[in-house]
Structures are given as C-alpha cells and as structure tokens.
Design an enzyme around this catalytic site. Sequence first.
Site, PDB file in Angstrom:
ATOM      1  N   HIS A  21      46.190  37.193  39.378  1.00 16.17           N
ATOM      2  CA  HIS A  21      45.560  36.497  38.751  1.00 16.17           C
ATOM      3  C   HIS A  21      45.317  36.789  37.430  1.00 16.17           C
ATOM      4  O   HIS A  21      46.672  37.176  37.540  1.00 16.17           O
ATOM      5  CB  HIS A  21      44.131  36.746  39.419  1.00 16.17           C
ATOM      6  CG  HIS A  21      43.648  38.077  39.371  1.00 16.17           C
ATOM      7  ND1 HIS A  21      43.793  38.769  37.791  1.00 16.17           N
ATOM      8  CD2 HIS A  21      43.397  39.372  40.004  1.00 16.17           C
ATOM      9  CE1 HIS A  21      43.247  40.193  38.231  1.00 16.17           C
ATOM     10  NE2 HIS A  21      43.071  40.048  39.105  1.00 16.17           N
ATOM     11  N   GLY A  59      43.594  38.444  35.352  1.00 17.99           N
ATOM     12  CA  GLY A  59      44.426  39.186  34.063  1.00 17.99           C
ATOM     13  C   GLY A  59      46.035  40.141  34.684  1.00 17.99           C
ATOM     14  O   GLY A  59      46.975  40.786  33.905  1.00 17.99           O
ATOM     15  N   HIS A  60      46.208  40.114  35.683  1.00 16.92           N
ATOM     16  CA  HIS A  60      47.368  40.087  36.117  1.00 16.92           C
ATOM     17  C   HIS A  60      48.632  40.059  34.803  1.00 16.92           C
ATOM     18  O   HIS A  60      49.329  40.186  34.519  1.00 16.92           O
ATOM     19  CB  HIS A  60      48.019  39.632  37.466  1.00 16.92           C
ATOM     20  CG  HIS A  60      47.342  40.313  38.666  1.00 16.92           C
ATOM     21  ND1 HIS A  60      46.601  40.388  39.473  1.00 16.92           N
ATOM     22  CD2 HIS A  60      47.584  42.540  38.665  1.00 16.92           C
ATOM     23  CE1 HIS A  60      45.569  41.195  40.458  1.00 16.92           C
ATOM     24  NE2 HIS A  60      46.649  42.127  40.220  1.00 16.92           N
ATOM     25  N   SER A  92      39.780  40.244  39.381  1.00 15.86           N
ATOM     26  CA  SER A  92      40.157  41.540  40.685  1.00 15.86           C
ATOM     27  C   SER A  92      40.471  40.391  41.674  1.00 15.86           C
ATOM     28  O   SER A  92      39.492  39.248  42.397  1.00 15.86           O
ATOM     29  CB  SER A  92      38.660  42.268  41.340  1.00 15.86           C
ATOM     30  OG  SER A  92      39.663  42.622  42.802  1.00 15.86           O
ATOM     31  N   ARG A 117      39.875  41.291  44.765  1.00 14.26           N
ATOM     32  CA  ARG A 117      38.983  41.629  45.507  1.00 14.26           C
ATOM     33  C   ARG A 117      37.897  40.050  46.042  1.00 14.26           C
ATOM     34  O   ARG A 117      37.508  40.215  46.360  1.00 14.26           O
ATOM     35  CB  ARG A 117      38.657  42.742  46.387  1.00 14.26           C
ATOM     36  CG  ARG A 117      38.926  43.883  46.541  1.00 14.26           C
ATOM     37  CD  ARG A 117      38.539  45.412  46.762  1.00 14.26           C
ATOM     38  NE  ARG A 117      38.984  46.415  46.955  1.00 14.26           N
ATOM     39  CZ  ARG A 117      40.143  47.263  46.745  1.00 14.26           C
ATOM     40  NH1 ARG A 117      40.213  47.021  45.257  1.00 14.26           N
ATOM     41  NH2 ARG A 117      40.719  48.041  47.116  1.00 14.26           N
ATOM     42  N   GLN A 169      43.261  48.039  31.190  1.00 18.94           N
ATOM     43  CA  GLN A 169      41.499  48.245  30.943  1.00 18.94           C
ATOM     44  C   GLN A 169      40.480  48.173  32.347  1.00 18.94           C
ATOM     45  O   GLN A 169      39.663  49.094  32.493  1.00 18.94           O
ATOM     46  CB  GLN A 169      41.345  47.613  29.673  1.00 18.94           C
ATOM     47  CG  GLN A 169      39.917  48.876  29.459  1.00 18.94           C
ATOM     48  CD  GLN A 169      39.567  49.806  29.092  1.00 18.94           C
ATOM     49  OE1 GLN A 169      40.866  50.496  28.205  1.00 18.94           O
ATOM     50  NE2 GLN A 169      38.751  51.290  29.209  1.00 18.94           N
ATOM     51  N   MET A 209      49.817  45.163  42.982  1.00 15.64           N
ATOM     52  CA  MET A 209      49.270  44.973  44.269  1.00 15.64           C
ATOM     53  C   MET A 209      49.187  43.555  45.158  1.00 15.64           C
ATOM     54  O   MET A 209      49.146  43.523  45.860  1.00 15.64           O
ATOM     55  CB  MET A 209      47.672  45.737  45.227  1.00 15.64           C
ATOM     56  CG  MET A 209      48.326  47.211  44.968  1.00 15.64           C
ATOM     57  SD  MET A 209      47.116  48.444  45.846  1.00 15.64           S
ATOM     58  CE  MET A 209      45.950  47.584  45.802  1.00 15.64           C
ATOM     59  N   GLN A 227      46.630  54.448  48.590  1.00 17.52           N
ATOM     60  CA  GLN A 227      46.075  54.563  47.815  1.00 17.52           C
ATOM     61  C   GLN A 227      44.584  54.045  48.273  1.00 17.52           C
ATOM     62  O   GLN A 227      43.669  53.817  47.385  1.00 17.52           O
ATOM     63  CB  GLN A 227      46.368  53.973  46.254  1.00 17.52           C
ATOM     64  CG  GLN A 227      46.498  52.385  46.435  1.00 17.52           C
ATOM     65  CD  GLN A 227      47.156  51.930  44.723  1.00 17.52           C
ATOM     66  OE1 GLN A 227      47.651  52.539  44.163  1.00 17.52           O
ATOM     67  NE2 GLN A 227      46.608  51.222  44.449  1.00 17.52           N
ATOM     68  N   VAL A 267      40.711  40.817  31.328  1.00 16.78           N
ATOM     69  CA  VAL A 267      39.986  39.569  32.002  1.00 16.78           C
ATOM     70  C   VAL A 267      38.834  38.691  32.574  1.00 16.78           C
ATOM     71  O   VAL A 267      38.688  39.333  34.374  1.00 16.78           O
ATOM     72  CB  VAL A 267      41.401  38.966  32.231  1.00 16.78           C
ATOM     73  CG1 VAL A 267      40.949  37.444  32.670  1.00 16.78           C
ATOM     74  CG2 VAL A 267      42.602  38.784  30.937  1.00 16.78           C
TER      75      VAL A 267
HETATM   76  P1  AMP Z   1      45.828  45.418  40.744  1.00 18.63           P
HETATM   77  O1  AMP Z   1      46.961  44.518  41.765  1.00 18.63           O
HETATM   78  O2  AMP Z   1      44.910  45.687  41.499  1.00 18.63           O
HETATM   79  O3  AMP Z   1      46.218  47.233  41.405  1.00 18.63           O
HETATM   80  O4  AMP Z   1      46.004  46.007  39.394  1.00 18.63           O
HETATM   81  C1  AMP Z   1      46.954  45.531  38.552  1.00 18.63           C
HETATM   82  C2  AMP Z   1      47.210  45.955  37.552  1.00 18.63           C
HETATM   83  O5  AMP Z   1      46.174  44.795  36.908  1.00 18.63           O
HETATM   84  C3  AMP Z   1      46.137  47.147  37.448  1.00 18.63           C
HETATM   85  O6  AMP Z   1      47.038  48.047  36.093  1.00 18.63           O
HETATM   86  C4  AMP Z   1      45.041  46.686  36.830  1.00 18.63           C
HETATM   87  O7  AMP Z   1      44.372  47.168  35.443  1.00 18.63           O
HETATM   88  C5  AMP Z   1      45.262  45.197  36.477  1.00 18.63           C
HETATM   89  N1  AMP Z   1      43.802  44.198  36.457  1.00 18.63           N
HETATM   90  C6  AMP Z   1      43.556  44.120  37.524  1.00 18.63           C
HETATM   91  N2  AMP Z   1      42.523  43.105  36.897  1.00 18.63           N
HETATM   92  C7  AMP Z   1      42.787  43.030  35.445  1.00 18.63           C
HETATM   93  C8  AMP Z   1      41.887  42.356  34.724  1.00 18.63           C
HETATM   94  N3  AMP Z   1      40.672  41.352  35.382  1.00 18.63           N
HETATM   95  N4  AMP Z   1      41.479  42.157  33.753  1.00 18.63           N
HETATM   96  C9  AMP Z   1      43.076  43.177  33.319  1.00 18.63           C
HETATM   97  N5  AMP Z   1      43.798  43.981  33.920  1.00 18.63           N
HETATM   98  C10 AMP Z   1      43.935  44.003  34.851  1.00 18.63           C
END
Ligand code: AMP
Length: 283
Positions: free
Chosen positions: A37, A39-40, A188, A190, A151, A33, A64, A179
């Site tokens: 960061h 994590g992505h 996150s 957020r 995860q 979305m 969602q 991460v």
């Molecule tokens: P989002 O943009 O929040 O919908 O997240 C996109 C993808 O990145 C999803 O599969 C999340 O689980 C993953 N994601 C978000 N934050 C993290 C994180 N801290 N570590 C690993 N994956 C993440």
Amino acid sequence: MAGTPPPQIVRTRAELRAALSAAARPVGLVPTMGALHDGHISLIRRARAENATVVISIFVNPRQFNEAADFEKYPRDEAADVRLVGGAGADLVFAPTVEEIYPAGFQTTVRVGALTESLEGAARPGHFEGVTTVVAILLGLSGAERAYFGQKDAQQLLVVRRMAADLGIATEIVACPIVREPDGLALSSRNVLLSPEARAAAPVLHRALMAARAAYDAGERDGEALRAAMRATLAAEPLGTPEYVSCADPATLVELNRIGGPALLSMAVRFGRVRLIDNEPLP
Ligand code: AMP
C-alpha cells in the site's frame, strides 16, 4: 508508470546474491510482507531517492506470526505488488519461498533482549524473534548499505536498530514516517480484513493518540493521565477492544510516570480477529 521497466524477480538466495553482485551501489533494501500500500510505497520512493539500486523483499514470514490463523488469512497478491513496486521505481524483487528462507536444518534464532519484552513483544510471544531472524538474513543476503523501515512499527524499528548495532551489521537503518488514510487510520495490509463497520470505527486509534497529544500540548506531563486520555477515547468505540495503551520512553519502551523528555504514545486494539497498532511520538 509508462516506460518504467518491470523489476527483476528473484526467488532464491543464490539468485539474489548474483543479481546484487553486479548491481550499482549503494543498495537500498525495503523488507515487506507484500499486500503493498502507500505506506510501503513511501519507503520504496525514499529508497529510490537515496540509492543506486533498490531491492524490495516480499516474504510473509511465518516465524513472526504468533497465531496460525493470522498467517493464513494474511493478504497476498504478488502480481499487484510487482506492478506497484515497478511503478515506484524498484529494480529488484526478492520473493522467496518459506523453504528458501528456512531450509531443512535451519537452526538459528536472533533474539534481542528487554526491548522485545514489552508492548508488541508481550502481546505476541515470539514475534520479534521471527522479525529479527528474517531481517538478519535479508541484511546478510543483500549486503544493503541502507534498509528502510516504517515508524508505523515503532518497536520493530527500535529492535532492528538494536540488533544491527549489537551484531555490527553495517547497514544504515532508515526510519520513515507513518502514512495515513484521510480519516487518520494508519495504512496497514490488515485494513482490508476489517468489516465495513470495523473499518468505520478504526480511526479511533488515531483519535485516541490525538487526544493524548492535545493533553500533552496543553501541558500535561503525567504519563498515566495521557494513557487515561487514550483509554477514554477508545472506550467510546465499542467495536474495538484495546489490548494495551502505552506512554513510554522512546529509547527503552519503559512506561513513563513523568514525562521529562521525548515519549512514545502507542496502542494495540482488536476489531474482531483483526489487530491494529498505531503510535505517535512526543513532542
Ligand atoms: P509489513 O509489510 O507490514 O511488514 O511492512 C513493511 C514495512 O512497511 C515496515 O517497515 C512497516 O513499518 C512499513 N509500513 C507499514 N505500514 C506503514 C505505514 N502506514 N506508513 C509507513 N510505513 C509503513
């Protein structure tokens, strides 16, 4: 990264199909979305290592979000995202409008059963229907051989796996580890919405998970005792209001009384209007 060509940006279903029809296979898809960061980025790097073509989708999916205010304040910065994605080696960014994903006349919903009824599903009515509907569209449009999920959203991962298995979607669903910031807070999009005080308090989620893990490592196998250990740690941080704490079967997400095999510790905690989730698999 110097010398890395910028990724191609496509905005319509037709452009995505056209761009991928000539692309080298296998294709790896990373649905996001935006407000990207590290994590992505870890998902994108994993996809880059395992595929000939890497596609990132950036779509803040209204279906969602169960609170209009959460959707409106969700951070968005496409220009920064495209730079990061290019640096991580992605080839293609799919950044559609809401009307492109849900055109006039759209009337399909993908709904997974019991797995979506507890935890995040119970707290956020309609959330997983929004997730599975958009992920089904993205998998269908891209025809990706692999799709990468964090995860961090453990229930989402289970639900998407269930959907892909049930609907005969051939895409391999790949799970990537959480991460974290150095203080333990899971990255996150957020997190930027937290006040400085809430940001300082937010690592309490990870501390609570670690308290339950320490009890487990010391031999505790009573599910309620592990939930109590998490609640006790969270209670010491008055800025955070716990929504749920869970010690559940990691395949069914049913709460465990006795732990005889693997388990999933998870929680959601509110800091004002910002809701954070985290989890830790056991062992
Ligand atoms: P989002 O943009 O929040 O919908 O997240 C996109 C993808 O990145 C999803 O599969 C999340 O689980 C993953 N994601 C978000 N934050 C993290 C994180 N801290 N570590 C690993 N994956 C993440």
